[in-house]
Design a protein around this motif. Structure first.
Motif: not given
Length: 64
Positions: A5-7, A9, A42, A44, A56, A58
């Motif tokens: 998860d980007y938010a 990590n 990469k 997106h 999003e 990726t």
């Protein structure tokens, strides 16, 4: 394969990705380019809602 998860990590272990047929075709085409063009690292896939980035996804290739 690493999914996170980007938010936060944080690593995610159980994930479901539900795609429409059109989205699956788009993802396939992007993955084909990613695999066949080494200069692309990469991709997106994004979804815009109300003129804002809503979602999003990726995909990045790790160095061999």
């Amino acid at each position: 394969m690493k999914i996170f998860d980007y938010a936060t990590n944080k690593t995610l272990h159980d994930v479901a990705l539900n795609l429409t047929h059109e989205e699956a075709v788009e993802l396939r085409d992007y993955l084909d380019r990613l695999v066949n063009r080494p200069e692309i690292h990469k991709i997106h896939l994004i979804e815009i809602a109300n003129n804002r980035l809503d979602k999003e996804f990726t995909v990045a290739l790790e160095a061999a």
